[in-house]
Scaffold this motif. Sequence first.
Motif, PDB file in Angstrom:
ATOM      1  N   THR A  64      30.726 143.180 -50.929  1.00 12.06           N
ATOM      2  CA  THR A  64      31.212 141.707 -50.250  1.00 12.06           C
ATOM      3  C   THR A  64      30.552 141.999 -48.417  1.00 12.06           C
ATOM      4  N   VAL A  88      31.141 139.865 -45.041  1.00 11.12           N
ATOM      5  CA  VAL A  88      31.324 139.075 -44.420  1.00 11.12           C
ATOM      6  C   VAL A  88      30.533 138.787 -42.521  1.00 11.12           C
ATOM      7  N   VAL A 135      34.996 133.854 -38.881  1.00 15.64           N
ATOM      8  CA  VAL A 135      33.932 133.529 -40.025  1.00 15.64           C
ATOM      9  C   VAL A 135      33.477 132.850 -40.477  1.00 15.64           C
ATOM     10  N   VAL A 149      30.318 134.533 -45.620  1.00 18.30           N
ATOM     11  CA  VAL A 149      31.187 135.433 -46.905  1.00 18.30           C
ATOM     12  C   VAL A 149      29.518 135.344 -48.310  1.00 18.30           C
TER      13      VAL A 149
END
Length: 79
Positions: free
Chosen positions: A46, A48, A29, A32
Amino acid sequence: MGDVVDVYATPTDAMANANATVIAQSVVVRQVDTDGGRFGSASGATGVVVEVSVKQAARIVAGVRTGSVDLVPVVWGKA
Protein backbone atom coordinates in the motif's frame (compact mmCIF):
# COMPACT_ATOMS: atom_id res chain seq x y z
CA MET A 1 -7.85 11.15 2.21
CA GLY A 2 -7.45 14.16 4.40
CA ASP A 3 -6.66 12.09 7.50
CA VAL A 4 -3.92 13.44 9.75
CA VAL A 5 -1.13 11.12 10.88
CA ASP A 6 2.12 11.13 12.80
CA VAL A 7 5.02 9.34 11.10
CA TYR A 8 7.28 7.04 13.16
CA ALA A 9 10.53 5.36 12.10
CA THR A 10 12.10 2.28 13.66
CA PRO A 11 15.66 1.47 12.54
CA THR A 12 16.46 -2.13 11.65
CA ASP A 13 20.20 -1.79 12.37
CA ALA A 14 20.99 -3.85 15.49
CA MET A 15 23.42 -1.14 16.65
CA ALA A 16 20.84 1.63 16.36
CA ASN A 17 18.25 2.64 18.92
CA ALA A 18 15.47 0.11 18.24
CA ASN A 19 12.76 2.37 19.63
CA ALA A 20 10.33 4.08 17.31
CA THR A 21 10.93 7.81 16.90
CA VAL A 22 8.49 10.45 15.67
CA ILE A 23 9.94 11.86 12.44
CA ALA A 24 6.96 13.97 11.29
CA GLN A 25 3.89 15.16 13.14
CA SER A 26 0.39 16.05 12.02
CA VAL A 27 0.88 15.38 8.31
CA VAL A 28 -2.06 15.18 5.94
CA VAL A 29 -2.72 12.04 3.90
CA ARG A 30 -3.43 13.04 0.28
CA GLN A 31 -3.68 9.66 -1.45
CA VAL A 32 -3.73 5.94 -0.64
CA ASP A 33 -2.91 3.40 -3.36
CA THR A 34 -3.58 -0.26 -2.65
CA ASP A 35 -1.80 -2.72 -4.93
CA GLY A 36 -4.36 -4.23 -7.22
CA GLY A 37 -2.49 -7.44 -7.97
CA ARG A 38 0.72 -6.19 -9.59
CA PHE A 39 3.55 -8.69 -9.99
CA GLY A 40 6.90 -8.47 -8.21
CA SER A 41 8.12 -7.59 -4.76
CA ALA A 42 5.63 -4.72 -4.44
CA SER A 43 2.66 -7.08 -4.69
CA GLY A 44 0.28 -6.54 -1.79
CA ALA A 45 1.86 -3.18 -0.89
CA THR A 46 0.00 0.00 0.00
CA GLY A 47 1.40 3.38 -0.98
CA VAL A 48 0.51 6.51 0.94
CA VAL A 49 1.09 10.05 -0.28
CA VAL A 50 1.44 12.61 2.51
CA GLU A 51 1.82 16.38 2.35
CA VAL A 52 5.00 17.38 4.17
CA SER A 53 7.67 20.07 4.27
CA VAL A 54 11.06 19.53 2.61
CA LYS A 55 12.63 18.89 6.03
CA GLN A 56 9.96 16.32 6.91
CA ALA A 57 10.35 14.64 3.52
CA ALA A 58 14.09 14.19 4.08
CA ARG A 59 13.46 12.62 7.49
CA ILE A 60 10.81 10.26 6.09
CA VAL A 61 13.05 9.14 3.22
CA ALA A 62 15.90 8.51 5.68
CA GLY A 63 13.51 6.50 7.88
CA VAL A 64 12.37 4.34 4.97
CA ARG A 65 15.97 3.65 3.91
CA THR A 66 17.16 2.68 7.40
CA GLY A 67 14.23 0.73 8.79
CA SER A 68 10.46 0.69 8.86
CA VAL A 69 8.05 3.60 8.85
CA ASP A 70 4.60 3.56 10.44
CA LEU A 71 1.73 6.03 10.11
CA VAL A 72 -0.33 6.54 13.24
CA PRO A 73 -3.67 8.38 13.05
CA VAL A 74 -3.90 11.57 15.08
CA VAL A 75 -7.03 11.64 17.23
CA TRP A 76 -7.75 15.20 18.24
CA GLY A 77 -8.72 15.78 21.86
CA LYS A 78 -7.25 12.47 23.09
CA ALA A 79 -4.19 12.34 25.33
